[in-house]
Design an enzyme around this catalytic site. Structure first.
Site, PDB file in Angstrom:
ATOM      1  CG  ASP A 348      51.172  56.694  62.581  1.00  0.00           C
ATOM      2  OD1 ASP A 348      50.247  56.383  63.353  1.00  0.00           O
ATOM      3  OD2 ASP A 348      52.292  57.080  62.978  1.00  0.00           O
ATOM      4  CD  GLU A 423      46.839  58.266  64.134  1.00  0.00           C
ATOM      5  OE1 GLU A 423      46.670  57.740  65.250  1.00  0.00           O
ATOM      6  OE2 GLU A 423      47.968  58.555  63.688  1.00  0.00           O
TER       7      GLU A 423
END
Length: 764
Positions: A348, A423
């Site tokens: 993330d 990401e």
């Protein structure tokens, strides 16, 4: 000669008797007494041995005639012809009953010797040929795709997938309960958004314990049972990994603010001014850096008497990823989950990992400030040069360390390979660096958000406009940047962006899903896309996401407003399983302070057929289409599984491409993104397409199996088709098509040979 003389025939005597026997046999063969089928008569063994001198019986009765049968015997025994029909044994050849000496005599004749060598040679040559062909096939067969290339990744937001215990919040047992649904759908890889212990200020992305399970979701044992059940079904499980920040309730942060040992440097602390107005922000802060969620990245902590940096919420303090101790802790977190059997990670917000470390330089204004055209999200009023992708080589070294130090260690076997996706919201030119460099694999791929955000770092396609030409631009901007020997991927929706029907013309939704599943590479889908779920409409003051503004003047339906741009409750509503209350998501019937029985309200369209139960029984449903398209991605459709991709037509209304593999059937994928029905002539394009084909899948599921003419192919508004055409039509080999411009291939180049075997060897 007497019976006890001990006579032993000499070698010459034996040879002469054999010669006599053969001559007698040939004489009988040529006589009229020979029975049909080439047989001959023989006498049965005599009752006793025959004297070699006078032929009398020993230990037998003199003058007694032996029994005569079909066959031959040498010596003075009298032969008589019996009835051929009764005397000839069945299924006997012309050499039945021949003595060994006779057979050996014949076996040395040139004819039989030659035949033996002939068949032996054939046997040896055939055996060597078979071995050689096997080696050739093995050497020229392309490598099988690893599991993360041969899959669809299905994202589950755990709070919203299935509630098993009736509290209105989804959980791990609910996911376990629905594994059969996912398996039947053809999904083989599941990505779970955070399931770790958390105060849930950012719904799991504020982690207070990296190796545990949030109690509302279940227990570690529940998780292990889910993981084991998935592996039994041949499915893979990917977890979120959040390395940039923790919760302010994490043990590390509490020890850091208390100044304990090495934890002091686990977070980014700076001396700062006091907070004079009670908002927690020092006056003024060390820099003007805005966080993604708030006005400033700096928060004063009165316990420590310093400020800490947070790129997201104040409750999400940033880890100091330059610290070797922090890097070691993060590696241990990865190792812990891999040792439990997890198959990989989605990393993330990794581009936020490092900042300019003097913490004194202000961020410049974005050009849109002077131009007066900034998007509604205030984050975009600055250029985040000092906080986003800062010192990228150092950042990539950290990611590479996770790959080299732990992921590779657990990737001992092909099916045990441990996967990593990052990401990062960046244009393709910057994004592809996350694949790695100098031949080393970093991430297996970075998420490609071109179909979500276009050219911006965050957000949706401007104006919700989508044309064939725009689609080509978004697709090609990614494909032309994918490095050699790397694998592309595609994302249409996730937990941070509005659902498909609310980003584009709703009529295009099925066609976009079709395109997602037919493009080369690994597609990632968000729960509910398969049934056509759309946004809910939150109310100001009745929201869950901390990113939703509380300003009562905001209109959640204003597509240009800040509420619509930043609030993420829209796309996180519960999964719609049936037409039962709460869409079958939860059995809870007690309302909370908002009047809801589920953590977010269910979209009311579940009562109009947008639910799994009704669509499973409808052959023309979005779910039926989704399942059929996933089914086309396997080995039975090699062109889609690993073949070429070529554009054939893109304009205002149409986006069309082919997937093909030489020697296998090809597929034309076309969609109408205009506002009226159209007819296109693909034969006239002169790119090597045939005149006709057969519809494999249509977005309405009402044309499947239809024979269509490609010189007058008709499409309704928003309609998409996958049309199969015969092998032998190779668009990628057409003179006007250029690899790297019109056509791309990302697996080993191969073709299906005349024996139906996939091979990399091709003689032009």
């Amino acid at each position: 000669m007497s019976e006890n003389s001990g006579y032993v025939p000499s070698e010459d005597d034996r040879d002469s008797r054999v010669e006599a026997t053969v001559n007698e046999y040939q004489s009988i063969r040529s006589s009229d007494a020979m029975p049909p089928r080439g047989g001959f008569l023989y006498s049965s063994p005599l009752p006793g041995p025959v004297d070699p001198v006078d032929g009398s019986l020993k230990d037998g009765k003199a003058g007694e005639t032996p029994e005569v049968g079909y066959g031959f015997s040498a010596g003075p025994t009298k032969f008589e012809i019996a009835d051929p029909e009764s005397a000839i044994p069945k299924n006997t050849g012309p050499y039945a009953g021949m003595p060994k000496e006779v057979l050996l005599q014949y076996s040395e004749q040139p004819l039989w010797v030659g035949l033996r060598w002939f068949f032996l040679t054939i046997f040896i040559v055939a055996g060597l040929g078979l071995i050689g062909w096997t080696v050739f096939v093995i050497m020229t067969s392309p490598s099988c795709l690893p599991w993360w290339q041969d899959t669809v990744i299905y994202q589950i937001y755990p709070r919203s997938f299935k509630d098993s215990d009736g509290d209105g919040i989804g959980d791990i047992k609910g996911i376990h309960e629905k594994l059969g649904y996912l398996d039947d759908l053809g999904v083989k890889t599941v990505w779970l958004s955070p399931i770790f212990p958390s105060p849930m200020r950012d719904f799991g992305y504020d982690v207070s314990d990296y190796t545990g399970i949030w109690e509302t979701f279940g227990t570690l044992d529940d998780f292990q049972q889910l993981l084991d059940a998935m592996h039994e079904r041949g499915m893979k499980l990917i977890l979120d990994f959040v390395p940039n920040h923790t919760s302010d309730k994490h043990e590390w942060f509490n020890k850091s603010r208390a100044g304990e040992g090495p934890y002091t440097d686990y977070y980014v602390w700076q001396n700062c001014n006091n907070d004079n107005d009670g908002d927690g922000i020092p006056d003024p802060p060390p820099t003007n850096w805005r966080s993604v969620f708030t006005e400033s990245m700096w928060q004063r902590d009165e316990t420590k008497g310093q400020c800490y940096l947070h790129q997201f919420l104040p409750e999400q303090p940033d880890l100091n990823m330059r610290s070797p101790d922090v890097q070691r802790e993060q590696t241990n977190v990865i190792r812990t989950w891999l040792s439990r059997g997890v198959d990989g990670f989605r990393v993330d917000a990794i581009a936020h990992g490092l900042e300019e470390d003097s913490y004194s330089l202000d961020a410049p204004d974005a050009p849109c400030v002077a131009q007066g055209n900034c998007p509604p999200d205030p984050y975009f009023t600055q250029l985040h040069n000092y906080t986003f992708e800062y010192e990228p080589e150092t950042l990539h070294d950290i990611i590479q360390g996770w790959r080299d130090d732990v992921l590779t260690e657990y990737s001992n076997e092909p099916e045990k390979y441990r996967f990593m996706v990052t990401e990062v919201y960046l244009p393709p030119q910057g994004l592809t660096r996350y694949y790695g460099k100098d031949g080393k694999v970093e991430a297996d791929f970075p998420f490609n958000f071109q179909l979500i955000s276009g050219e911006s770092k965050y957000g949706n396609l401007p104006g919700r406009e989508l044309t064939g030409a725009k689609t080509h631009q978004l697709v090609d901007s990614w494909l032309k940047e994918v490095p050699a020997r790397r694998w592309p991927n595609w994302v249409l929706g996730n937990h941070d962006n509005h659902r498909l029907p609310n980003r584009f013309n709703p009529e295009y939704s099925r066609a976009m899903v079709m395109m997602l599943l037919m493009l080369p590479g690994t597609p990632t889908t968000y729960y509910g896309e398969e049934i056509g779920m759309s946004d809910i409409t939150p109310e100001v003051g009745k929201t869950q996401d901390p990113f939703c503004p509380d300003d009562p003047t905001e209109d959640p339906m204003d597509l240009e407003g800040q509420f619509f741009a930043t609030c993420r409750d829209y796309e996180r509503a519960p999964m719609q399983w049936s037409s039962e209350p709460n869409a079958g998501f939860s059995a809870n019937n007690e309302t909370d302070s908002h009047g809801w029985t589920t953590w977010l309200p269910v979209n009311s369209d579940y009562q109009q057929g947008v639910n799994v139960e009704e669509q499973q029984s409808a052959t023309d449903s979005a779910l039926s289409m989704y399942k059929a398209l996933i089914g086309m991605r396997g080995l039975n459709h090699l062109a889609i599984h690993r073949g070429w991709f070529c554009y054939v037509l893109y304009n205002t209304n149409t986006f069309a491409f082919v997937r093909e593999l030489e020697g296998a059937p090809g597929y034309l994928i076309t969609m109408n993104l205009g506002n009226q029905p159209l007819t296109d002539d693909y034969f006239a394009l002169d790119v090597g397409l045939p005149l006709e084909g057969t519809v494999s899948v249509s977005t309405g599921m009402n044309r499947n199996g239809d024979r269509v003419q490609l010189n007058k192919l008709q499409l309704d508004v928003g309609e998409g088709l996958v049309v199969e055409y015969a092998a032998g039509y190779n668009v990628h080999k057409h003179a006007g098509m250029e690899e790297g411009r019109d056509c791309y291939i990302f697996s080993e180049k191969a073709y299906v040979n005349f024996m139906g075997i996939l091979s990399t060897f091709r003689v032009e």
